[in-house]
Scaffold this motif. Structure first.
Motif, PDB file in Angstrom:
ATOM      1  N   SER A 168       0.827  -1.214   0.000  1.00 18.18           N
ATOM      2  CA  SER A 168       0.000   0.000   0.000  1.00 18.18           C
ATOM      3  C   SER A 168       0.861   1.263   0.000  1.00 18.18           C
ATOM      4  CB  SER A 168      -0.959   0.002   1.196  1.00 18.18           C
ATOM      5  OG  SER A 168      -0.261   0.272   2.395  1.00 18.18           O
ATOM      6  N   PHE A 169       2.049   1.187   0.581  1.00 16.44           N
ATOM      7  CA  PHE A 169       2.943   2.352   0.559  1.00 16.44           C
ATOM      8  C   PHE A 169       3.587   2.534  -0.814  1.00 16.44           C
ATOM      9  CE2 PHE A 169       2.430   2.064   5.108  1.00 16.44           C
ATOM     10  CZ  PHE A 169       2.535   3.374   5.543  1.00 16.44           C
ATOM     11  N   PHE A 170       3.751   1.439  -1.541  1.00 17.98           N
ATOM     12  CA  PHE A 170       4.288   1.550  -2.901  1.00 17.98           C
ATOM     13  C   PHE A 170       3.329   2.324  -3.811  1.00 17.98           C
ATOM     14  CE2 PHE A 170       7.349  -1.541  -1.537  1.00 17.98           C
ATOM     15  CZ  PHE A 170       8.448  -1.302  -2.340  1.00 17.98           C
ATOM     16  N   GLU A 171       2.049   2.351  -3.454  1.00 15.79           N
ATOM     17  CA  GLU A 171       1.070   3.118  -4.237  1.00 15.79           C
ATOM     18  C   GLU A 171       1.316   4.626  -4.132  1.00 15.79           C
ATOM     19  OE1 GLU A 171      -2.773   1.860  -2.889  1.00 15.79           O
ATOM     20  OE2 GLU A 171      -2.357  -0.256  -3.335  1.00 15.79           O
ATOM     21  N   LEU A 172       2.136   5.054  -3.163  1.00 16.99           N
ATOM     22  CA  LEU A 172       2.410   6.483  -2.958  1.00 16.99           C
ATOM     23  C   LEU A 172       3.630   6.961  -3.750  1.00 16.99           C
ATOM     24  CD1 LEU A 172       1.796   6.496   0.902  1.00 16.99           C
ATOM     25  CD2 LEU A 172       0.193   7.146  -0.894  1.00 16.99           C
ATOM     26  N   ILE A 173       4.218   6.040  -4.529  1.00 18.92           N
ATOM     27  CA  ILE A 173       5.341   6.382  -5.422  1.00 18.92           C
ATOM     28  C   ILE A 173       4.769   6.788  -6.779  1.00 18.92           C
ATOM     29  CG2 ILE A 173       7.356   5.400  -6.599  1.00 18.92           C
ATOM     30  CD1 ILE A 173       7.622   3.431  -4.270  1.00 18.92           C
ATOM     31  N   PRO A 174       5.302   7.798  -7.464  1.00 16.59           N
ATOM     32  CA  PRO A 174       6.460   8.632  -7.130  1.00 16.59           C
ATOM     33  C   PRO A 174       6.082   9.981  -6.543  1.00 16.59           C
ATOM     34  CG  PRO A 174       5.943   8.917  -9.442  1.00 16.59           C
ATOM     35  CD  PRO A 174       4.876   8.012  -8.858  1.00 16.59           C
ATOM     36  N   ASN A 175       4.780  10.257  -6.411  1.00 14.41           N
ATOM     37  CA  ASN A 175       4.364  11.617  -6.018  1.00 14.41           C
ATOM     38  C   ASN A 175       4.707  11.975  -4.575  1.00 14.41           C
ATOM     39  OD1 ASN A 175       3.319  11.924  -8.566  1.00 14.41           O
ATOM     40  ND2 ASN A 175       1.269  11.265  -7.990  1.00 14.41           N
ATOM     41  N   LYS A 176       4.610  10.993  -3.665  1.00 18.51           N
ATOM     42  CA  LYS A 176       4.792  11.310  -2.253  1.00 18.51           C
ATOM     43  C   LYS A 176       5.995  10.622  -1.626  1.00 18.51           C
ATOM     44  CE  LYS A 176      -0.029  12.382  -1.789  1.00 18.51           C
ATOM     45  NZ  LYS A 176      -1.353  11.969  -1.370  1.00 18.51           N
ATOM     46  N   LEU A 177       6.350   9.453  -2.159  1.00 19.99           N
ATOM     47  CA  LEU A 177       7.477   8.700  -1.610  1.00 19.99           C
ATOM     48  C   LEU A 177       8.400   8.216  -2.720  1.00 19.99           C
ATOM     49  CD1 LEU A 177       5.702   6.395   1.030  1.00 19.99           C
ATOM     50  CD2 LEU A 177       7.127   8.397   1.538  1.00 19.99           C
ATOM     51  N   ARG A 178       9.661   8.045  -2.367  1.00 17.02           N
ATOM     52  CA  ARG A 178      10.652   7.429  -3.249  1.00 17.02           C
ATOM     53  C   ARG A 178      11.158   6.179  -2.526  1.00 17.02           C
ATOM     54  NH1 ARG A 178      13.942  11.450  -3.138  1.00 17.02           N
ATOM     55  NH2 ARG A 178      13.081  12.464  -4.967  1.00 17.02           N
ATOM     56  N   HIS A 179      11.218   5.066  -3.223  1.00 13.78           N
ATOM     57  CA  HIS A 179      11.685   3.817  -2.602  1.00 13.78           C
ATOM     58  C   HIS A 179      13.207   3.758  -2.681  1.00 13.78           C
ATOM     59  CE1 HIS A 179      12.073  -0.763  -2.428  1.00 13.78           C
ATOM     60  NE2 HIS A 179      11.536  -0.411  -1.281  1.00 13.78           N
ATOM     61  N   LEU A 180      13.843   3.600  -1.520  1.00 14.81           N
ATOM     62  CA  LEU A 180      15.303   3.596  -1.472  1.00 14.81           C
ATOM     63  C   LEU A 180      15.900   2.201  -1.339  1.00 14.81           C
ATOM     64  CD1 LEU A 180      16.128   6.605   0.912  1.00 14.81           C
ATOM     65  CD2 LEU A 180      15.869   6.614  -1.572  1.00 14.81           C
ATOM     66  N   LYS A 181      15.190   1.319  -0.644  1.00 14.66           N
ATOM     67  CA  LYS A 181      15.761  -0.001  -0.362  1.00 14.66           C
ATOM     68  C   LYS A 181      14.660  -0.996  -0.057  1.00 14.66           C
ATOM     69  CE  LYS A 181      18.595  -2.340   3.153  1.00 14.66           C
ATOM     70  NZ  LYS A 181      19.891  -2.774   2.706  1.00 14.66           N
ATOM     71  N   GLY A 182      14.818  -2.210  -0.566  1.00 12.25           N
ATOM     72  CA  GLY A 182      13.904  -3.299  -0.246  1.00 12.25           C
ATOM     73  C   GLY A 182      14.702  -4.539   0.111  1.00 12.25           C
ATOM     74  N   GLN A 183      14.239  -5.240   1.121  1.00 12.50           N
ATOM     75  CA  GLN A 183      14.919  -6.461   1.552  1.00 12.50           C
ATOM     76  C   GLN A 183      13.855  -7.465   1.974  1.00 12.50           C
ATOM     77  OE1 GLN A 183      17.931  -5.694   4.525  1.00 12.50           O
ATOM     78  NE2 GLN A 183      17.851  -7.786   5.324  1.00 12.50           N
ATOM     79  N   ARG A 184      13.905  -8.663   1.400  1.00  8.96           N
ATOM     80  CA  ARG A 184      12.938  -9.698   1.775  1.00  8.96           C
ATOM     81  C   ARG A 184      13.689 -10.905   2.311  1.00  8.96           C
ATOM     82  NH1 ARG A 184       7.744 -11.552   1.130  1.00  8.96           N
ATOM     83  NH2 ARG A 184       6.996  -9.757  -0.026  1.00  8.96           N
ATOM     84  N   GLU A 185      13.338 -11.275   3.533  1.00  6.82           N
ATOM     85  CA  GLU A 185      13.905 -12.464   4.154  1.00  6.82           C
ATOM     86  C   GLU A 185      12.820 -13.543   4.213  1.00  6.82           C
ATOM     87  OE1 GLU A 185      17.038 -12.626   4.712  1.00  6.82           O
ATOM     88  OE2 GLU A 185      17.506 -10.509   4.414  1.00  6.82           O
ATOM     89  N   GLU A 186      13.153 -14.672   4.808  1.00  4.92           N
ATOM     90  CA  GLU A 186      12.223 -15.797   4.824  1.00  4.92           C
ATOM     91  C   GLU A 186      10.901 -15.456   5.514  1.00  4.92           C
ATOM     92  OE1 GLU A 186      12.183 -20.442   6.313  1.00  4.92           O
ATOM     93  OE2 GLU A 186      14.098 -19.414   6.120  1.00  4.92           O
ATOM     94  N   GLU A 187      10.965 -14.672   6.608  1.00 10.15           N
ATOM     95  CA  GLU A 187       9.748 -14.415   7.382  1.00 10.15           C
ATOM     96  C   GLU A 187       9.403 -12.935   7.535  1.00 10.15           C
ATOM     97  OE1 GLU A 187      10.286 -16.469  11.086  1.00 10.15           O
ATOM     98  OE2 GLU A 187       9.689 -18.384  10.209  1.00 10.15           O
ATOM     99  N   TYR A 188      10.192 -12.038   6.963  1.00  7.88           N
ATOM    100  CA  TYR A 188       9.850 -10.619   7.064  1.00  7.88           C
ATOM    101  C   TYR A 188      10.360  -9.876   5.844  1.00  7.88           C
ATOM    102  CZ  TYR A 188      14.660  -9.258   8.339  1.00  7.88           C
ATOM    103  OH  TYR A 188      16.012  -9.009   8.330  1.00  7.88           O
ATOM    104  N   ARG A 189       9.821  -8.664   5.667  1.00  6.68           N
ATOM    105  CA  ARG A 189      10.340  -7.773   4.635  1.00  6.68           C
ATOM    106  C   ARG A 189      10.580  -6.388   5.219  1.00  6.68           C
ATOM    107  NH1 ARG A 189       5.654  -6.487   0.169  1.00  6.68           N
ATOM    108  NH2 ARG A 189       7.168  -4.960  -0.567  1.00  6.68           N
ATOM    109  N   LEU A 190      11.498  -5.682   4.595  1.00  5.13           N
ATOM    110  CA  LEU A 190      11.889  -4.348   5.032  1.00  5.13           C
ATOM    111  C   LEU A 190      11.880  -3.441   3.807  1.00  5.13           C
ATOM    112  CD1 LEU A 190      15.062  -3.684   7.187  1.00  5.13           C
ATOM    113  CD2 LEU A 190      14.749  -2.509   5.011  1.00  5.13           C
ATOM    114  N   ASP A 191      11.267  -2.283   3.929  1.00  2.00           N
ATOM    115  CA  ASP A 191      11.279  -1.298   2.845  1.00  2.00           C
ATOM    116  C   ASP A 191      11.554   0.081   3.418  1.00  2.00           C
ATOM    117  OD1 ASP A 191      10.575  -2.500   0.145  1.00  2.00           O
ATOM    118  OD2 ASP A 191       9.029  -3.396   1.432  1.00  2.00           O
ATOM    119  N   LEU A 192      12.494   0.766   2.782  1.00  5.42           N
ATOM    120  CA  LEU A 192      12.866   2.115   3.177  1.00  5.42           C
ATOM    121  C   LEU A 192      12.416   3.101   2.098  1.00  5.42           C
ATOM    122  CD1 LEU A 192      14.585   4.017   5.076  1.00  5.42           C
ATOM    123  CD2 LEU A 192      16.458   3.599   3.466  1.00  5.42           C
TER     124      LEU A 192
END
Length: 196
Positions: A168-192
């Motif tokens: 849902s936060f990716f829907e705010l790109i590119p007008n409000k947010l820019r995605h800097l980093k994504g990391q997906r592990e076996e049981e969690y994900r991280l997005d900056l």
């Protein structure tokens, strides 16, 4: 989205968990949590943040680690039981402030250069997630960072999945947010993200 659960989980849900076990998710002892916290701190692109906001600080294990990178850290939770443990853990730290605050019904009236949403977004219903996004954006400085970290496996009680929250936060790109980093592990994900 869990079709049986469209509303956010109430504070009573968390008070029950914390009254039955002081650390219901094993934040203090789990190797999974320790590794995830290390990845969370490592994902921060700046060495130092002026004013950070942690939504859902729980018993303060990550709060204690995060504050070392912040001039000022404001940590909120909906559970008084959890926050009392966080205050005890961080009582020696003068740069951390705590408050009981149900986001998005309440939100601090100030600007931040870092907002952390770690393991809390899937407790919101869809409507509260959208309201929370709006509050986060309104109070995140241009160039400020938003870090999301969520467990991605299925949880019967949770209104949303970790992936639904992040997507849902990716829907705010590119007008409000820019995605800097994504990391997906076996049981969690991280997005900056960075505020545009």
């Amino acid at each position: 989205m869990n079709p049986l659960q469209s509303d956010s989980l109430p504070p009573s849900y968390f008070d029950k968990l914390y009254s039955e076990a002081p650390d219901p998710w094993k934040f203090e002892t789990s190797e999974y949590e320790a590794n995830k916290y290390a990845a969370t701190i490592a994902a921060l692109p700046k060495e130092r943040y002026r004013s950070a906001f942690e939504i859902g600080g729980s018993i303060g294990v990550l709060t204690e680690k995060l504050q070392a990178r912040c001039d000022r850290l404001f940590s909120v939770d909906v559970s008084e039981l959890a926050q009392n443990r966080a205050k005890e853990r961080c009582q020696h730290l003068s740069n951390v402030n705590f408050q009981i605050m149900p986001v998005p019904e309440e939100y601090p009236d100030e600007m931040f250069d870092l907002t952390l949403v770690s393991e809390v977004g899937y407790y919101w219903g869809w409507e509260d997630l959208k309201k929370s996004q709006q509050c986060i954006l309104e109070h995140l400085e241009p160039g400020g960072h938003l870090l999301l970290v969520h467990w991605t496996l299925y949880a019967r009680d949770y209104p949303l999945s970790g992936d639904e929250v992040h997507n849902s936060f990716f829907e705010l790109i590119p007008n409000k947010l820019r995605h800097l980093k994504g990391q997906r592990e076996e049981e969690y994900r991280l997005d900056l993200f960075e505020r545009v």
